[in-house]
Design a protein around this motif. Structure first.
Motif: not given
Length: 89
Positions: A45-58
């Protein structure tokens, strides 16, 4: 494809590990495998997020899930389920 491979790998490892394991060891292995699967899904899911902050949280949540799974599995292996001994989990 990656998920199918991971699930097949986990099933293979679980079946090999079940040969001479105690029920507690099998349960601990299942806890680890389930935590790993959840963490892998979070990383996907983190790989599919365009937002860096959301990716870091995941990614951080995936790490936390793996750590908790390891702790629970270790607790399963080292403490008798019939006692109150726990590692705070």
């Amino acid at each position: 494809m990656k998920k199918v491979f991971a699930i097949a790998l986990l099933a293979g490892v679980a079946s090999l590990g079940a040969c001479n394991s105690s029920p507690r060891e099998q349960a601990a292995d299942n806890i680890e495998a389930n935590a790993e699967a959840v963490a892998d899904n979070l990383e996907d899911a983190a790989d599919n997020v365009s937002n860096d902050a959301a990716e870091d949280r995941l990614e951080n949540k995936a790490d936390a899930v793996r750590d908790l799974g390891d702790k629970k599995a270790d607790d399963m292996r080292t403490h008798d389920a019939d006692t109150n001994l726990k590692n705070g989990i």
